[in-house]
Design a protein around this motif. Structure first.
Motif, PDB file in Angstrom:
ATOM      1  N   LEU A   1      -4.206   0.827  -1.831  1.00  0.00           N
ATOM      2  CA  LEU A   1      -3.459  -0.366  -2.225  1.00  0.00           C
ATOM      3  C   LEU A   1      -2.704  -0.119  -3.525  1.00  0.00           C
ATOM      4  CD1 LEU A   1      -6.137  -3.118  -1.522  1.00  0.00           C
ATOM      5  CD2 LEU A   1      -3.995  -2.824  -0.271  1.00  0.00           C
TER       6      LEU A   1
ATOM      7  N   GLU B   1      -7.295  -9.406  -3.444  1.00  0.00           N
ATOM      8  CA  GLU B   1      -8.297 -10.201  -4.171  1.00  0.00           C
ATOM      9  C   GLU B   1      -8.142 -11.684  -3.854  1.00  0.00           C
ATOM     10  OE1 GLU B   1      -9.060  -7.415  -8.134  1.00  0.00           O
ATOM     11  OE2 GLU B   1      -7.548  -9.002  -8.184  1.00  0.00           O
TER      12      GLU B   1
ATOM     13  N   GLU C   1      -0.954  -1.812  -7.074  1.00  0.00           N
ATOM     14  CA  GLU C   1      -1.487  -2.805  -8.002  1.00  0.00           C
ATOM     15  C   GLU C   1      -1.232  -4.225  -7.480  1.00  0.00           C
ATOM     16  OE1 GLU C   1      -1.175  -3.644 -12.770  1.00  0.00           O
ATOM     17  OE2 GLU C   1      -0.619  -1.664 -12.019  1.00  0.00           O
TER      18      GLU C   1
ATOM     19  N   VAL D   1     -14.843  -3.523  -0.780  1.00  0.00           N
ATOM     20  CA  VAL D   1     -13.762  -2.550  -1.002  1.00  0.00           C
ATOM     21  C   VAL D   1     -13.787  -1.495   0.105  1.00  0.00           C
ATOM     22  CG1 VAL D   1     -12.902  -0.727  -2.527  1.00  0.00           C
ATOM     23  CG2 VAL D   1     -13.686  -2.883  -3.498  1.00  0.00           C
TER      24      VAL D   1
ATOM     25  N   THR E   1      -3.480  -4.900  -4.525  1.00  0.00           N
ATOM     26  CA  THR E   1      -4.864  -5.200  -4.923  1.00  0.00           C
ATOM     27  C   THR E   1      -4.995  -6.677  -5.300  1.00  0.00           C
ATOM     28  OG1 THR E   1      -5.163  -2.939  -5.725  1.00  0.00           O
ATOM     29  CG2 THR E   1      -6.710  -4.593  -6.549  1.00  0.00           C
TER      30      THR E   1
ATOM     31  N   TYR F   1     -12.823  -4.737  -7.869  1.00  0.00           N
ATOM     32  CA  TYR F   1     -13.521  -3.486  -8.177  1.00  0.00           C
ATOM     33  C   TYR F   1     -14.767  -3.677  -9.043  1.00  0.00           C
ATOM     34  CZ  TYR F   1      -9.683  -1.260  -5.827  1.00  0.00           C
ATOM     35  OH  TYR F   1      -8.777  -0.877  -4.862  1.00  0.00           O
TER      36      TYR F   1
ATOM     37  N   TYR G   1       0.838  -1.213   0.000  1.00  0.00           N
ATOM     38  CA  TYR G   1       0.000   0.000   0.000  1.00  0.00           C
ATOM     39  C   TYR G   1       0.868   1.255   0.000  1.00  0.00           C
ATOM     40  CZ  TYR G   1       0.989  -0.304   5.041  1.00  0.00           C
ATOM     41  OH  TYR G   1       1.619  -0.403   6.259  1.00  0.00           O
TER      42      TYR G   1
END
Length: 908
Positions: free
Chosen positions: A262, A271, A264, A294, A267, A286, A251
Motif C-alpha cells: 500500500l 485504516e 501512504e 495487516v 494505508t 501498524y 498500491y
C-alpha cells in the motif's frame, strides 16, 4: 580466440571426458559374445554372483563392464530393446554421481536401469526419483521386467498407498517414486514415535529423472507438513470486501518479485475502511494489535491483484485449483500458504478452508544432499551447470545423440503486439498443417492457449488444446501429436513423460482401437494393419519436414524453451523450431520495458510487421540469462536460510532417533531434571549477586510449579554461606527422591515407555512451535537491512538463541510433566500406546511468493484431509449420559471433542 582454436583442435573438456568413458564401453561390448549364449537361468544367476564378489571386497567399478553387459542382454530379452553405446555412456555417468544430459527420445528411462542394477547389488537400496506419480508408476512397471528377470525386487511410492506398502516398497532393491513422496516420507518418519513405524531405510543412492525440473525449478519451494488451526473464514470475507474499495493508485506492485504494498494514501484509506468495518483496534493499522489484520489485508491484495484466474488458478467444482507454472497442470489438493489460498477463495466466493500450521519442513536441496551418492538425467541441464555443482557438487556431462540431430532451429520472429503475433502464428500453423506437417505449439498460460485456439478456429484449423482444463486426455493428445497435419497446443511440455512419435504412437492406437478385441489371429492382423499404417504415415511426416515446434513466447528460463524444442528431431528425425515474440510478452514487458531495444521497436515497428535475425535471438537470450541469475540468487537464499534450520533439524531428528532406539532414557530425564533445577535457581538467584538481591518468592513459586515441591527455602536461607549451588543441589535431591518414589510403583518396562512418550511429545510440540517462530523471524528479518545489518547473519544469530531457548523449554516441560503427573498402582497401569501421527496436509510452497507445488492431498497414508476435520477441543466436563465402556482407544471420544479416545478421556 586461442580457446576456440584449442577447442576445435582437441575438443571440449566434455568431449574428452566422453571419449575417456568410451574405453569402458569397449570393455562392456567385449562381454557381449560371452553373455549372449547364456540361458535365462544362467543370466539371472549373475546377480548372486556379483553380490558375492562385492561381499568379498571388490568395488562396483570392478564389476561394472560385466554387470552393464548383463543388463543390456536382459533388456533385449524382456523389452526387445538393446542399449546403444551412448546409453552405456549415460549409465556410467549416472553411476559416477554426475548428471547425464541426453536429448529427448534418447531413452533416459532405459539408461537408468544400468546404474540402478549395479548400485542395487550392494543391497542398500536405490531410489529413482520422477516428477509425477504417472511416470513413477509407468517407469516402475516398465523397467521392473528387466530387474525381476535378474532377480531384483522393485517398489513404487505413489500417493494414497498404505504404510505397510510403503515399507515394502522402500525395502525393495530399487524404488521408484516422486520427489515429493520421498521428501514427505522422510518428514513423516521423523514425526513417528517408534522405529518400527518408520518406512524409509538409510539413504544410499538416488537417480533424479528430469533433474533440472526437480533440483532447480521445484527447489525454490520447501516441502511442508502442516496441521489445522482456527477457522477465520469471516475475517477473509470481510477483508476481501474492503480490498474491493482500494483503487490502483492506492498500491504499488512489483511484477518481477510478485509483491504488492500500500502507498501512504492507500494505508490511510485502508485504516478508514477497516475502522468502519470494526476490524481495527485503535486507529493505526501498524499497531502491534493489528498484526493479523495487516497480514490478511496484504494477502487479500495479493489475491485480487497478483493472482489471475485461468493463469495462476482455475475454479473447478467450487474449489480454487492451482495451475503449475512449469507444467501447466492442475495441482489438485495443493494450496498456497500463509492465508493466500483462503484469500483467493474469498475473492472467488467459494467455501474457505481453514489455514494450517507448519509441523515439519525441508527444502529439496537439503533433502537430496543427504544421499551419499546422487545423480540425475535430463535433456536440459547445461545452462544450470554452475548451480548444480555449487549446490549439489554434481558435474553435467552432455552425452552425444545416437543419431545426428536433423532439426533446424530458426531465428525468432518479432512483432509489435500480441494480436499481430497470434494472427501470424495462426497463418503459419495453417500453412504447415495443410502440407501434412504436425505442429506442436507451446504457450505459457491457459489464457494464451484459448486466445490462440480462437485464432485457429477463424483459420478453420482442427487442433487439440492441452492445458489444465483437459488434464485427463493429456497422454493421448501428446501421443498422437506427431500424426500428419496434427496441431497440438500445449501450456508447457516440461515433464509430460510421453514421447511424440512421427506418424503417431502405435501402442496408444492399439490400446485405443483394439481395447475390446480378444487375443488371437484377428487381433494380430489388426495390430499388423495399425503398424503398417503408422509406418506409411511416418514417412509422410518425414517428407513434410518432421515435427514443427512453435513457441508463442520465450520463457524466463532457456531450459524450458529447450525442453519444448527438444520434442522435435528425436532419434535423427527431421524437425523445425521457431519462437514468435512481441513487446507484450511477460519476459520483455517485465524485464525489458525501459531498454533501448524496446523503445526502438515501439517507434519503428509497424502494426502487423515482423522482424527477425540472429542479433534479436541473442538479445533475448541475454535477457533470459539475467533472469536465470536472479532466480538462482532467490533459490540460493532459500538454501542459505534453510541451512540454518537444517542444522537444528538434524539435532532434533538425531535426538528423536536416539530416544526411540535407547533401551532406557532414564539418564536423559535425570540430566534434564538437574539442568532444570539449575535454570530455576539461576532465574531467581542470578550469578554474582548477593542473597539480599535474590527473589525468594519467585524461587518458591517456580519450584512448586515445575517440580510440585514445597521445600522450606526460608529455613535454608537462614544458614551461613548459602550459595546458589547449594540451593540447586538440594532442589535436585528432593526432585530425585520424589521421582524415585513414583518409579518404584511402576513396572520398569512400562516406565521406559512412559518416559519415551513424554520426551517425544515434548520434543515434537516445541519443535513445531519453534518452526512457526522461525517462519515469522524470516519474514521480518529483512527489515534489519535498514539498520545496515546483514539479514542472514541476524537470522542465524536469532535462530541460534531461539533454539537454545527451545531446548530449555523442552527440559522444563519434560521435568514438569513427570513431576506433576499422578501415577496409579502397578496393577492399574496400562502400557501407553505410542501416539499416531496427527492428521495433516502436505504442501510444497514458496516462502517468498506463496507458490504451491506439493504432490498429494494428505500424504497418502491417513485418508482425511486436515482442513475437513472438526475443531480440536480439550477434554472437558462429560455429560451424564455419555458411556465410555467398551470404547476402542482409536475411536472418536464419545464426549464429542473431535479427538481420539486415547488422546482425550482415555489418556493415561
Amino acid at each position: 580466440m586461442i580457446g576456440g582454436f584449442a577447442k576445435s583442435l582437441f575438443g571440449s573438456s566434455n568431449d574428452r571426458y566422453v571419449k575417456s568413458i568410451m574405453k569402458v564401453v569397449d570393455k562392456i561390448n567385449a562381454f557381449e559374445p560371452e553373455i549372449e549364449p547364456l540361458s535365462d537361468e544362467e543370466l539371472a544367476a549373475k546377480t548372486p554372483y556379483f553380490r558375492e564378489r562385492v561381499a568379498n571386497g571388490e568395488k562396483l567399478d570392478d564389476i561394472l563392464p560385466e554387470a552393464f553387459a548383463v543388463v543390456r542382454e536382459a533388456a533385449k530379452r524382456t523389452l526387445g530393446q538393446r542399449h546403444y553405446d551412448v546409453q552405456m555412456v549415460g549409465g556410467i555417468v549416472l553411476h559416477r554421481g554426475e548428471i547425464s544430459e541426453m536429448r529427448t527420445g534418447e531413452g533416459k528411462t532405459l539408461v537408468a536401469t544400468l546404474a540402478c542394477y549395479l548400485n542395487a547389488i550392494e543391497g542398500k537400496g536405490v531410489h529413482v526419483v520422477t516428477v509425477n506419480d504417472y511416470l513413477a508408476r509407468r517407469d516402475g512397471e516398465w523397467m521392473s521386467q528387466v530387474y525381476n528377470f535378474l532377480g531384483m525386487s522393485v517398489g513404487t511410492i505413489i500417493p494414497n498407498i498404505g504404510e505397510e506398502q510403503r515399507r515394502e516398497a522402500y525395502a525393495a532393491d530399487i524404488t521408484y517414486g516422486t520427489n515429493n513422496e520421498f521428501g514427505f516420507d522422510y518428514l513423516r518418519d521423523n514425526m513417528k514415535h517408534d522405529r518400527a513405524q518408520m518406512v524409509q531405510r538409510p539413504f544410499n543412492f538416488a537417480i533424479v529423472d528430469e533433474v533440472d525440473s526437480i533440483l532447480i525449478d521445484e527447489a525454490r519451494t520447501p516441502l511442508i507438513i502442516s496441521g489445522p488451526t482456527d477457522d477465520k473464514s469471516d475475517l477473509y470475507v470481510s477483508v476481501n470486501e474492503i480490498v474491493q474499495h482500494i483503487d490502483e493508485e492506492d498500491y504499488e506492485k512489483d511484477e518481477k518479485s510478485r509483491q504488492i504494498s500500500l502507498t501512504e494514501e492507500g494505508t490511510e484509506k485502508a485504516e478508514r475502511l477497516l475502522e468502519e468495518a470494526g476490524l481495527l483496534e485503535g486507529n493505526n493499522l501498524y499497531d502491534f494489535e493489528n498484526t493479523q489484520v495487516v497480514h490478511h489485508l496484504n494477502q487479500a491484495l495479493m489475491a485480487n491483484v497478483m493472482r489471475k484466474r485461468d493463469t495462476d488458478y482455475i475454479v473447478k467444482d467450487g474449489k480454487v485449483v492451482i495451475i503449475d507454472e512449469f507444467t501447466g497442470r492442475m495441482m489438485d489438493g495443493r494450496r498456497w500458504s500463509n492465508g493466500l489460498h483462503q484469500a483467493v477463495e474469498a475473492k472467488e466466493g467459494v467455501q474457505i478452508e481453514p489455514e494450517n500450521q507448519t509441523m515439519a519442513s525441508i527444502t529439496f536441496q537439503n533433502y537430496f544432499r543427504m544421499y551419499p551418492k546422487l545423480s540425475g538425467m535430463t535433456g536440459t541441464a547445461e545452462t544450470e551447470a554452475a548451480e548444480f555443482f555449487e549446490i549439489y557438487k554434481m558435474n553435467v556431462v552432455t552425452i552425444p545423440t545416437n543419431k545426428p540431430i536433423q532439426r533446424i532451429d530458426e531465428n525468432d520472429e518479432f512483432y509489435k503486439n500480441t494480436l499481430d503475433k497470434f494472427a501470424a502464428i495462426a497463418k503459419k500453423i495453417k500453412e504447415h498443417s495443410d502440407k501434412g506437417q504436425p505442429v506442436l505449439v507451446g504457450t505459457v498460460s491457459i489464457e494464451k492457449s484459448e486466445l490462440l485456439s480462437d485464432f485457429l478456429k477463424k483459420e478453420d484449423v482442427t487442433h487439440n488444446v492441452l492445458n489444465a482444463r483437459f488434464h485427463e486426455q493429456e497422454a493421448h493428445i501428446v501421443a498422437q501429436a506427431g500424426a500428419p497435419g496434427a496441431v497440438t497446443i500445449a501450456t508447457n511440455m516440461a515433464g509430460r513423460g510421453t514421447d511424440i512419435q512421427l506418424g503417431g504412437n502405435i501402442d496408444f492406437r492399439i490400446e485405443q482401437e483394439l481395447a475390446d478385441m480378444e487375443e488371437g489371429p484377428e487381433r494380430d492382423k489388426a495390430v499388423a494393419k495399425i503398424e503398417e499404417e503408422v509406418r506409411v504415415l511416418r514417412e509422410q511426416v518425414r517428407e513434410a519436414g518432421g515435427l514443427f515446434v512453435l513457441g508463442t513466447e520465450r520463457h524466463e528460463s532457456r531450459r524450458i524453451d529447450n525442453q519444448l524444442r527438444g520434442r522435435s528431431g528425436r532419434q535423427g528425425d527431421p524437425g523445425l523450431s521457431r519462437f514468435y515474440l512481441c513487446l507484450e510478452d511477460d519476459l520483455l514487458r517485465i524485464f525489458g520495458t525501459e531498454t533501448m531495444f524496446a523503445k526502438m521497436m515501439n517507434k519503428n515497428l509497424e502494426d502487423g510487421e515482423a522482424i527477425g535475425g540472429k542479433w534479436l535471438s541473442k538479445a533475448i537470450e541475454t535477457a533470459q540469462k539475467k533472469v536465470e541469475a536472479r532466480n538462482y540468487e532467490a533459490r540460493k537464499q532459500v538454501v542459505e536460510y534453510d541451512d540454518v534450520m537444517n542444522d537444528q533439524r538434524k539435532v532434533i531428528y538425531e535426538q528423536r532417533s536416539e530416544i526411540m532406539d535407547a533401551e532406557t532414557v532414564g539418564d536423559v530425564v535425570e540430566d534434564m531434571r538437574l539442568e532444570t533445577a539449575n535454570a530455576v535457581v539461576a532465574d531467581s538467584c542470578p550469578p554474582g549477586s548477593y542473597p539480599e538481591q535474590w527473589d525468594i518468592d519467585l524461587l518458591k513459586k517456580r519450584v512448586e510449579e515445575v517440580f510440585g515441591l514445597t521445600p522450606d527455602i526460608d529455613a535454608w536461607m537462614q544458614e551461613d554461606a548459602v550459595e546458589p549451588e547449594i540451593l540447586e543441589t538440594r532442589i535436585a535431591e528432593l526432585a530425585d527422591a520424589d521421582f524415585n518414589a513414583k518409579v518404584e510403583q511402576i513396572d520398569p518396562e512400562i516406565w521406559v515407555q512412559i518416559e519415551k512418550s513424554i520426551l517425544l511429545e515434548s520434543l515434537d510440540h516445541n519443535w513445531k512451535e519453534h518452526l512457526a517462530t522461525l517462519d515469522a523471524l524470516r519474514q521480518v528479518v529483512f527489515l534489519r537491512a535498514y539498520a545496515q545489518k546483514k539479514p542472514l547473519d541476524e537470522y542465524k544469530k536469532e535462530a541460534f538463541g531461539l533454539f537454545e531457548r527451545m531446548l530449555e523449554v523442552i527440559r522444563e516441560s519434560v521435568t514438569k510433566t513427570i513431576a506433576v503427573s499422578q501415577f496409579h498402582r502397578q496393577e492399574e497401569i496400562e502400557v501407553p500406546e505410542l501416539p499416531e501421527l496427527p492428521d495433516f496436509l502436505t504442501t510444497h510452497i514458496d516462502p517468498l511468493t506463496g507458490e504451491d507445488d506439493s504432490n498429494d492431498i494428505d500424504g497418502g497414508t491417513l485418508g482425511t484431509v486436515a482442513s475437513t476435520l472438526p475443531p480440536r477441543q480439550s477434554a472437558g466436563p462429560v455429560p451424564a449420559d455419555v458411556n465410555f465402556e467398551g470404547v476402542s482407544r482409536n475411536a472418536p471420544c464419545p464426549c464429542g471433542s473431535g479427538r481420539k479416545y486415547k488422546h482425550c478421556h482415555g489418556k493415561y
